[in-house]
Scaffold this active site. Structure first.
Site, mmCIF file in Angstrom:
data_model
loop_
_atom_site.group_PDB
_atom_site.id
_atom_site.type_symbol
_atom_site.label_atom_id
_atom_site.label_comp_id
_atom_site.label_asym_id
_atom_site.label_seq_id
_atom_site.Cartn_x
_atom_site.Cartn_y
_atom_site.Cartn_z
ATOM 1 N N GLY A 13 24.507 4.666 33.932
ATOM 2 C CA GLY A 13 25.431 5.500 34.719
ATOM 3 C C GLY A 13 25.508 5.006 36.155
ATOM 4 O O GLY A 13 24.513 4.554 36.710
ATOM 5 N N ARG A 74 27.500 0.831 29.211
ATOM 6 C CA ARG A 74 26.388 0.920 28.251
ATOM 7 C C ARG A 74 26.791 -0.022 27.123
ATOM 8 O O ARG A 74 27.880 0.096 26.577
ATOM 9 C CB ARG A 74 26.235 2.356 27.757
ATOM 10 C CG ARG A 74 25.947 3.328 28.916
ATOM 11 C CD ARG A 74 25.573 4.710 28.432
ATOM 12 N NE ARG A 74 25.727 5.690 29.503
ATOM 13 C CZ ARG A 74 24.788 5.966 30.405
ATOM 14 N NH1 ARG A 74 23.633 5.348 30.368
ATOM 15 N NH2 ARG A 74 25.008 6.871 31.350
ATOM 16 N N ASP A 105 16.041 3.597 33.231
ATOM 17 C CA ASP A 105 14.969 3.002 32.417
ATOM 18 C C ASP A 105 15.496 2.243 31.203
ATOM 19 O O ASP A 105 14.872 1.283 30.755
ATOM 20 C CB ASP A 105 13.932 4.064 32.023
ATOM 21 C CG ASP A 105 14.557 5.240 31.318
ATOM 22 O OD1 ASP A 105 15.800 5.358 31.307
ATOM 23 O OD2 ASP A 105 13.796 6.058 30.764
ATOM 24 N N THR A 128 20.020 5.780 39.580
ATOM 25 C CA THR A 128 20.509 6.834 38.683
ATOM 26 C C THR A 128 20.477 8.148 39.462
ATOM 27 O O THR A 128 19.558 8.363 40.262
ATOM 28 C CB THR A 128 19.642 6.959 37.398
ATOM 29 O OG1 THR A 128 19.962 8.181 36.735
ATOM 30 C CG2 THR A 128 18.153 6.970 37.691
ATOM 31 N N ASP A 130 19.844 10.952 38.277
ATOM 32 C CA ASP A 130 18.922 11.914 37.645
ATOM 33 C C ASP A 130 17.529 11.960 38.261
ATOM 34 O O ASP A 130 16.792 12.921 38.046
ATOM 35 C CB ASP A 130 18.776 11.607 36.148
ATOM 36 C CG ASP A 130 20.070 11.847 35.402
ATOM 37 O OD1 ASP A 130 20.869 12.680 35.876
ATOM 38 O OD2 ASP A 130 20.293 11.205 34.359
ATOM 39 N N ASP A 132 14.843 10.550 37.425
ATOM 40 C CA ASP A 132 13.759 10.756 36.447
ATOM 41 C C ASP A 132 12.975 9.483 36.141
ATOM 42 O O ASP A 132 12.299 9.405 35.123
ATOM 43 C CB ASP A 132 14.335 11.350 35.150
ATOM 44 C CG ASP A 132 15.426 10.492 34.547
ATOM 45 O OD1 ASP A 132 15.884 9.551 35.229
ATOM 46 O OD2 ASP A 132 15.822 10.753 33.406
ATOM 47 N N ARG A 174 20.317 15.741 31.773
ATOM 48 C CA ARG A 174 20.117 15.920 30.319
ATOM 49 C C ARG A 174 18.638 16.070 30.001
ATOM 50 O O ARG A 174 18.254 16.880 29.172
ATOM 51 C CB ARG A 174 20.646 14.684 29.576
ATOM 52 C CG ARG A 174 22.035 14.823 29.028
ATOM 53 C CD ARG A 174 22.318 13.741 27.998
ATOM 54 N NE ARG A 174 21.903 12.425 28.437
ATOM 55 C CZ ARG A 174 22.683 11.544 29.032
ATOM 56 N NH1 ARG A 174 23.944 11.848 29.254
ATOM 57 N NH2 ARG A 174 22.239 10.350 29.395
ATOM 58 N N LYS A 213 20.852 43.338 42.518
ATOM 59 C CA LYS A 213 20.807 44.667 43.153
ATOM 60 C C LYS A 213 21.021 44.527 44.648
ATOM 61 O O LYS A 213 20.347 43.738 45.309
ATOM 62 C CB LYS A 213 19.449 45.330 42.896
ATOM 63 C CG LYS A 213 19.386 45.970 41.532
ATOM 64 C CD LYS A 213 18.044 46.642 41.325
ATOM 65 C CE LYS A 213 17.899 47.008 39.862
ATOM 66 N NZ LYS A 213 16.520 47.035 39.419
HETATM 67 P P1 ATP Z 1 21.070 6.225 33.136
HETATM 68 O O1 ATP Z 1 19.752 6.793 33.614
HETATM 69 O O2 ATP Z 1 22.135 6.361 34.128
HETATM 70 O O3 ATP Z 1 21.430 6.704 31.752
HETATM 71 P P2 ATP Z 1 20.082 3.794 31.904
HETATM 72 O O4 ATP Z 1 19.869 2.436 32.449
HETATM 73 O O5 ATP Z 1 18.858 4.503 31.401
HETATM 74 O O6 ATP Z 1 20.847 4.614 33.028
HETATM 75 P P3 ATP Z 1 21.036 3.360 29.209
HETATM 76 O O7 ATP Z 1 22.370 3.623 28.609
HETATM 77 O O8 ATP Z 1 19.847 3.967 28.578
HETATM 78 O O9 ATP Z 1 21.174 3.721 30.752
HETATM 79 O O10 ATP Z 1 20.779 1.764 29.223
HETATM 80 C C1 ATP Z 1 21.737 0.864 29.736
HETATM 81 C C2 ATP Z 1 21.875 -0.300 28.829
HETATM 82 O O11 ATP Z 1 20.636 -1.028 28.773
HETATM 83 C C3 ATP Z 1 22.178 0.035 27.377
HETATM 84 O O12 ATP Z 1 23.540 0.285 27.160
HETATM 85 C C4 ATP Z 1 21.714 -1.233 26.667
HETATM 86 O O13 ATP Z 1 22.697 -2.229 26.736
HETATM 87 C C5 ATP Z 1 20.518 -1.672 27.503
HETATM 88 N N1 ATP Z 1 19.272 -1.234 26.846
HETATM 89 C C6 ATP Z 1 18.749 0.013 26.800
HETATM 90 N N2 ATP Z 1 17.610 0.037 26.068
HETATM 91 C C7 ATP Z 1 17.413 -1.233 25.644
HETATM 92 C C8 ATP Z 1 16.415 -1.873 24.835
HETATM 93 N N3 ATP Z 1 15.368 -1.194 24.331
HETATM 94 N N4 ATP Z 1 16.550 -3.197 24.592
HETATM 95 C C9 ATP Z 1 17.581 -3.902 25.091
HETATM 96 N N5 ATP Z 1 18.552 -3.354 25.854
HETATM 97 C C10 ATP Z 1 18.469 -2.045 26.134
#
Ligand code: ATP
Length: 326
Positions: A13, A74, A105, A128, A130, A132, A174, A213
């Site tokens: 995101g 993503r 992450d 991010t 969030d 988190d 979330r 109240k």
């Molecule tokens: P946000 O916190 O905003 O959701 P994020 O980085 O956690 O950000 P994700 O959609 O979980 O967002 O991950 C981003 C992209 O990273 C995924 O679309 C995927 O392409 C890649 N990715 C996530 N997990 C893995 C994994 N275990 N192995 C390889 N690529 C990954």
């Protein structure tokens, strides 16, 4: 291997402050005679070879803008070996030997995987809204999103008070209640419902009745990942027990992601961007940058993949102690 060419991408995101971070990385790398390549739309652009050389002029005048000039995505393809093989081929064609990933992450898990399949140094920067991510007090975008939420809640309070209404306001989160909990405290909301705490609907009804109240409005902030549902769902569940009140809900949605980054996010994003380049120059890899108080820190990236950060739920007591108790 001497660091000569690095790539950077934003992934997952988007969050306000990503541009400030991109600017810092590009300028700092170029000042150190390192070529920089921007990957469009995260890992998907890496797979599709949408990787462009960046110059100082690409990052002129972007520090104040939300979103990300590189785009983000993503990518399902990147989860597959064949998808990553294409991405690796594209990086190798350009002889890129360092990568900075700004994201959450999931994005760090992708970066970590990449280092197992090619010889590349990787640094992760937490971006991010969030907040988190384990290993940092704050993530890029969180402070801006929090300010956006508080400003929206202030506006809703005006109309809620004018009409004697009880508002359920849904905010992002979330898996984590950072935005919900801290926006509730900062906006003077009466109640916050967060994923880290089980929501007891009977108690919620009692708290709303009590807090309302002698007041003209009550605000309940609902994190989208609350176990009892979103703002509308929770409002519908408690409505039969609050028939004497006017209830409304509002879902703040994507406005929380956009807008000009706060001063705090701009400064932190700039510090982290410069630190990422310096870590690569000094030969570090698989590190995630964080902030601890005012101090930059870095940890093995794997730590932040395996663990999630949680808000300090003892802060719920603040809301409780300020709510009207008759
Ligand atoms: P946000 O916190 O905003 O959701 P994020 O980085 O956690 O950000 P994700 O959609 O979980 O967002 O991950 C981003 C992209 O990273 C995924 O679309 C995927 O392409 C890649 N990715 C996530 N997990 C893995 C994994 N275990 N192995 C390889 N690529 C990954």
């Amino acid at each position: 291997m001497k660091l000569s060419k690095i790539a950077l991408l934003t992934s997952g995101g988007d969050s306000p402050g990503m541009n400030a971070c991109i600017r810092a990385i590009v300028k700092c790398a170029l000042n150190n005679k390192i070529e920089v390549f921007g990957v469009e739309d995260g890992y998907q652009g890496m797979i599709e070879g949408r990787i462009r050389k960046m110059s100082y002029s690409d990052v002129d005048n972007i520090i104040q803008y939300g979103g990300t000039i590189l785009g983000t995505a993503r990518s399902k393809d990147f989860l597959t070996v064949s998808g990553r093989k294409k991405a690796i081929d594209n990086l190798q064609k350009l002889q890129i030997n360092g990568l900075v990933v700004i994201g959450g992450d999931g994005s760090f898990a992708g970066a970590n995987q990449l280092t197992k399949e090619m010889d590349i140094a990787v640094i992760g920067i937490p971006g991010t809204i969030d907040n988190d991510i384990f290993g940092t007090d704050h993530t890029i975008g969180y402070d801006s999103a929090l300010n956006t939420v508080v400003s929206a809640v202030d506006k809703i309070r005006d109309t809620a008070t004018s009409h004697h209404r009880i508002f359920f306001i849904e905010v992002m989160g979330r898996d984590a209640g950072f935005i919900a909990l801290n926006s509730a405290i900062a906006s003077g909301a009466e109640i916050a419902l967060i994923p880290e705490e089980v929501t007891d609907l009977e108690e919620l009804v009692a708290n709303i009745k009590n807090s309302n109240k002698g007041k003209r409005s009550t605000i309940v902030i609902v994190a989208e990942g609350d176990d009892a549902g979103g703002a509308k769902e929770i409002m519908d569940k408690v409505k039969p027990f609050l028939q004497e009140y006017e209830l409304r809900y509002s879902v703040l949605g994507h406005i929380q992601r956009g807008g000009s980054p706060s001063v705090k996010d701009r400064i932190m994003a700039t510090q982290m961007g410069v630190h990422a380049v310096n870590l690569l120059i000094s030969g570090e890899t698989n590190r995630m940058i964080g902030i601890n108080g005012e101090k930059l820190v870095n940890h093995p990236i794997e730590k932040s993949i395996k663990q999630h950060d949680k808000p300090d739920i003892s802060k719920l007591i603040l809301l409780d102690s300020l709510r009207t108790h008759f």
